[in-house]
Structure formats: C-alpha cells, structure tokens
Motif scaffolding. Structure first.
Motif, mmCIF file in Angstrom:
data_model
loop_
_atom_site.group_PDB
_atom_site.id
_atom_site.type_symbol
_atom_site.label_atom_id
_atom_site.label_comp_id
_atom_site.label_asym_id
_atom_site.label_seq_id
_atom_site.Cartn_x
_atom_site.Cartn_y
_atom_site.Cartn_z
ATOM 1 N N TYR A 83 0.822 -1.207 0.000
ATOM 2 C CA TYR A 83 0.000 0.000 0.000
ATOM 3 C C TYR A 83 0.863 1.268 0.000
ATOM 4 O O TYR A 83 0.632 2.196 -0.771
ATOM 5 N N SER A 84 1.849 1.310 0.893
ATOM 6 C CA SER A 84 2.686 2.506 0.985
ATOM 7 C C SER A 84 3.511 2.696 -0.287
ATOM 8 O O SER A 84 3.744 3.830 -0.726
ATOM 9 N N THR A 85 3.944 1.604 -0.912
ATOM 10 C CA THR A 85 4.689 1.699 -2.171
ATOM 11 C C THR A 85 3.798 2.237 -3.288
ATOM 12 O O THR A 85 4.237 3.048 -4.109
ATOM 13 N N ASP A 86 2.532 1.791 -3.303
ATOM 14 C CA ASP A 86 1.582 2.327 -4.286
ATOM 15 C C ASP A 86 1.442 3.838 -4.136
ATOM 16 O O ASP A 86 1.453 4.586 -5.129
ATOM 17 N N ILE A 87 1.302 4.308 -2.894
ATOM 18 C CA ILE A 87 1.143 5.743 -2.648
ATOM 19 C C ILE A 87 2.395 6.490 -3.096
ATOM 20 O O ILE A 87 2.311 7.546 -3.732
ATOM 21 N N ALA A 88 3.568 5.948 -2.778
ATOM 22 C CA ALA A 88 4.830 6.592 -3.165
ATOM 23 C C ALA A 88 4.961 6.671 -4.685
ATOM 24 O O ALA A 88 5.430 7.687 -5.225
ATOM 25 N N HIS A 89 4.555 5.615 -5.397
ATOM 26 C CA HIS A 89 4.585 5.652 -6.865
ATOM 27 C C HIS A 89 3.656 6.741 -7.394
ATOM 28 O O HIS A 89 4.012 7.475 -8.331
ATOM 29 N N GLY A 90 2.462 6.827 -6.808
ATOM 30 C CA GLY A 90 1.526 7.867 -7.236
ATOM 31 C C GLY A 90 2.069 9.263 -6.996
ATOM 32 O O GLY A 90 1.960 10.147 -7.855
ATOM 33 N N LEU A 91 2.688 9.470 -5.830
ATOM 34 C CA LEU A 91 3.256 10.782 -5.521
ATOM 35 C C LEU A 91 4.431 11.115 -6.432
ATOM 36 O O LEU A 91 4.579 12.261 -6.885
ATOM 37 N N ARG A 92 5.276 10.134 -6.706
ATOM 38 C CA ARG A 92 6.408 10.383 -7.605
ATOM 39 C C ARG A 92 5.906 10.868 -8.963
ATOM 40 O O ARG A 92 6.450 11.826 -9.549
ATOM 41 N N PHE A 93 4.859 10.231 -9.466
ATOM 42 C CA PHE A 93 4.291 10.617 -10.759
ATOM 43 C C PHE A 93 3.701 12.023 -10.703
ATOM 44 O O PHE A 93 3.965 12.863 -11.580
ATOM 45 N N LEU A 94 2.902 12.304 -9.677
ATOM 46 C CA LEU A 94 2.284 13.632 -9.554
ATOM 47 C C LEU A 94 3.344 14.723 -9.443
ATOM 48 O O LEU A 94 3.268 15.758 -10.110
ATOM 49 N N HIS A 95 4.343 14.483 -8.588
ATOM 50 C CA HIS A 95 5.387 15.493 -8.388
ATOM 51 C C HIS A 95 6.197 15.711 -9.663
ATOM 52 O O HIS A 95 6.661 16.833 -9.915
ATOM 53 N N SER A 96 6.377 14.671 -10.457
ATOM 54 C CA SER A 96 7.112 14.826 -11.715
ATOM 55 C C SER A 96 6.366 15.717 -12.703
ATOM 56 O O SER A 96 6.951 16.234 -13.654
ATOM 57 N N HIS A 97 5.056 15.895 -12.465
ATOM 58 C CA HIS A 97 4.243 16.783 -13.295
ATOM 59 C C HIS A 97 3.859 18.049 -12.529
ATOM 60 O O HIS A 97 2.891 18.727 -12.880
ATOM 61 N N SER A 98 4.616 18.352 -11.460
ATOM 62 C CA SER A 98 4.454 19.598 -10.688
ATOM 63 C C SER A 98 3.107 19.713 -9.993
ATOM 64 O O SER A 98 2.646 20.814 -9.707
ATOM 65 N N VAL A 99 2.457 18.583 -9.723
ATOM 66 C CA VAL A 99 1.199 18.581 -8.978
ATOM 67 C C VAL A 99 1.481 18.138 -7.545
ATOM 68 O O VAL A 99 2.068 17.080 -7.319
ATOM 69 N N VAL A 100 1.079 18.964 -6.581
ATOM 70 C CA VAL A 100 1.219 18.641 -5.163
ATOM 71 C C VAL A 100 -0.187 18.414 -4.609
ATOM 72 O O VAL A 100 -1.067 19.271 -4.763
ATOM 73 N N HIS A 101 -0.409 17.273 -3.983
ATOM 74 C CA HIS A 101 -1.757 16.883 -3.552
ATOM 75 C C HIS A 101 -2.236 17.679 -2.349
ATOM 76 O O HIS A 101 -3.353 18.180 -2.306
ATOM 77 N N LEU A 102 -1.403 17.768 -1.308
ATOM 78 C CA LEU A 102 -1.639 18.568 -0.104
ATOM 79 C C LEU A 102 -2.746 18.054 0.812
ATOM 80 O O LEU A 102 -3.155 18.761 1.729
ATOM 81 N N ASP A 103 -3.241 16.839 0.579
ATOM 82 C CA ASP A 103 -4.181 16.247 1.535
ATOM 83 C C ASP A 103 -4.072 14.727 1.520
ATOM 84 O O ASP A 103 -5.073 14.014 1.524
ATOM 85 N N ILE A 104 -2.817 14.243 1.491
ATOM 86 C CA ILE A 104 -2.587 12.801 1.551
ATOM 87 C C ILE A 104 -2.934 12.300 2.951
ATOM 88 O O ILE A 104 -2.411 12.791 3.952
#
Length: 333
Positions: free
Chosen positions: A171-192
C-alpha cells in the motif's frame, strides 16, 4: 463567474492556448454558449482511449445513479456511463466561502490530464448541468473511474482484516509511486491521508480527492489552504511556501497509521497544531513496541526523515521507493 485559478494551471499546454475564455461559469466547458472544448468523449478501459479528459458530460448516457458517500466536499455516486461503471462526484457549494468552493472544484482537475495506475482517473468534468440534473448545492460535476467503496481509512480502522507487513508495504509503495508521478508533473496533492487513498478490488491503492491540490508553476511561490491538520506539514501550518515535500510529511503520518492502526494524535486540535510546529510533536514511535524489530527500526528512521520539520531534509517520492524496497528484505514487524 470565471475560475479563480488560471486555466493555464489546470490544462496541459497543448490545450489551453486554443481556449476561448468567455463569461461561462467554467473556462473548461463552453457548451452553455454553443462551444465545447475539443477533447473527445472516451470509453473506458481502452475501448476508446485518450490521455485527455472531456469537458462535456453526455448526460443522456448516464444511468443508474446510486449514492456511495458524502462529506464536506460534496457527494459521490456510482453510475453507468457509456456502458462502464464510473464514480460521479458533485462538488458542494460552501455558503460561507464561495471562492474556496470554486477553488476546490478547479483544483480537483489539476491532475485530470494525467494517467497513472496509482492515481484515480478523471473522465469528464463540467459546471454546465441540465435542469433535470441540477443541484442548487453543487457547483460542478466530475466523472471519474470507479475504484470501489473501500479506502485506507476503512481498512485501517473499520475492519478486522489482517494488515501484515507485506500488505502495508504494498500500500505505501503504491502511494509513493503515485506521488512520484504527480510530483514529476508539478502537482502537489496537499491532503494525503488514508481517507484519500482508495483501494481497488485488485488491492491497488489509488490517490483521490485533489480539492486541496496545487499545480506548481516554475519559479512561482504558492501558498496552500485547506487540508487535514493531523497530516499537514509544519511549514504549511506556518503559512510558508508549498513544495512536494509537504506531501512527504503527510505520507509519513499515513505510513505510521498503516503500521500501527492507531490515531496519530489525541487531544485538542489547537494544542496539536501548536505542538507540531513549536515542539516537533509527532506520532509515537519510541514507545511503540511494533518498532522494536529490525524492520521496525528501519521504519522509525524513515518516518523521522519523512516528518522532519525541515522540508529540505525529507526524501523525495523517488527516494522513498528504495527505502520501502529495503524494508521487504528484513525481518517483519
């Protein structure tokens, strides 16, 4: 009223230059004045695919709308659209802060043009709704892929399912993969947080709810509003600038919850906010026996880096992944 967020922060560059921004309530959907953004409607699961979402919802194709859940953000429904099961989200209008409501709706679309296994996909979104679907409390409608009814919050606290080392690491690896992808496109979620991570029938985690997100423009300082105080990075609590490292802090709190299945803090909200900033309050690690094994000690070290008071000292999402992989190769908690 036009979006308070510039359209250039919501759409990929190959779309927004051709937009004709007028007086419609949405810069993305012009069909209420006879114009539409030229993004094709698409069937799901590869039947008709595109990396882009649509600004037009074909309302006559919407069937069997059933409520799934609701909250401060609005309401979510399960529906059938173009022959596929989808999630329909109505973003709620906040009477106390209408500007914040509109910002939340447009922020939901910050990752709409992105496609990744660990990010919930947006299919279509619009503020133009026909009369028979009209809802006075809603400012916009978003169609997304339907992941399921479960989120990590429910799995951690609401059921007796075993959450062993292999599972929380996946689960935590899935979240980290999702964040890596978002951050690579300059998107910050801010409510993980666990409630904003859906779990599919295949046991895959997908990040959802971008209502607090920001698209960071190069060289542009941004400040954030909203979010969940228990997972909020101290620099945001102090009103300082936003960076992807704010999501890493939230990831650390979420990882701790996955491991311990406990609430991160107890007591008065304002006391917690003050203590996180002034006294570096963090969830308990040293006193928790679950962190006494070799894997536990490595987790403790990783958590300390993730929720460091200095954003620059936290690892990036890319750097998280080898640390999580290392945890697989030691004695479990």
């Amino acid at each position: 009223m036009p979006s308070p967020i510039p359209v250039t922060r919501l759409l990929p560059k190959d779309i927004y230059p051709c937009l004709d921004i007028g007086t419609c309530s949405s810069p993305l959907s012009k069909q209420c004045h006879g114009y539409t953004l030229q993004v094709p409607a698409q069937r799901l699961h590869g039947r008709v695919t595109s990396r882009l979402w649509s600004s037009v919802i074909h309302w006559k194709e919407l069937r069997a709308v059933q409520p799934v859940g609701s909250g401060g953000f609005g309401s979510v429904y399960r529906a059938e659209y173009l022959g596929e099961t989808v999630a329909l989200k109505k973003v709620k209008k906040c009477a106390k802060n209408k500007l914040a409501s509109r910002q939340s709706f447009w922020a939901e679309l910050n990752a709409a043009h992105l496609r990744h296994r660990n990010v919930v996909r947006v299919i279509a979104a619009t503020t133009c709704v026909p009369a028979d679907f009209e809802d006075e409390s809603s400012i916009g409608t978003i169609l997304m892929e339907f992941v399921g009814n479960r989120n990590l919050q429910q799995i951690i606290y609401g059921c007796a399912e075993l959450l062993n080392g292999d599972r929380w690491l996946r689960y935590s690896t899935d979240i980290a993969h999702g964040l890596r992808f978002l951050h690579s496109h300059s998107v910050v979620h801010l409510d993980i947080k666990p409630a904003n991570v859906l779990v599919s029938g295949e046991d895959v985690c997908k990040i959802v709810d971008f209502g607090c997100s920001l698209k960071l423009d190069r060289g542009c300082e941004a400040s954030a509003i909203g979010g969940t105080y228990t997972h909020r990075a101290p620099e945001l609590l102090k009103g300082e600038g936003v960076s992807p490292k704010a999501d890493i802090f939230s990831f650390g709190i979420t990882l701790w919850q996955l491991i311990t299945r406990e609430q991160p803090y107890t007591g008065d909200k304002h006391h917690v906010l003050y203590a996180v900033v002034a006294h570096h309050l963090r969830p308990s690690v040293q006193e928790n026996p679950v962190f006494q094994s070799e894997q536990g000690r490595l987790c403790s070290s990783l958590l300390a880096r993730c929720w460091s008071g200095e954003a620059r000292c936290r690892p990036s999402a890319q750097e998280l992944l080898p640390h999580l992989e290392q945890l697989r190769n030691v004695d479990p908690l």
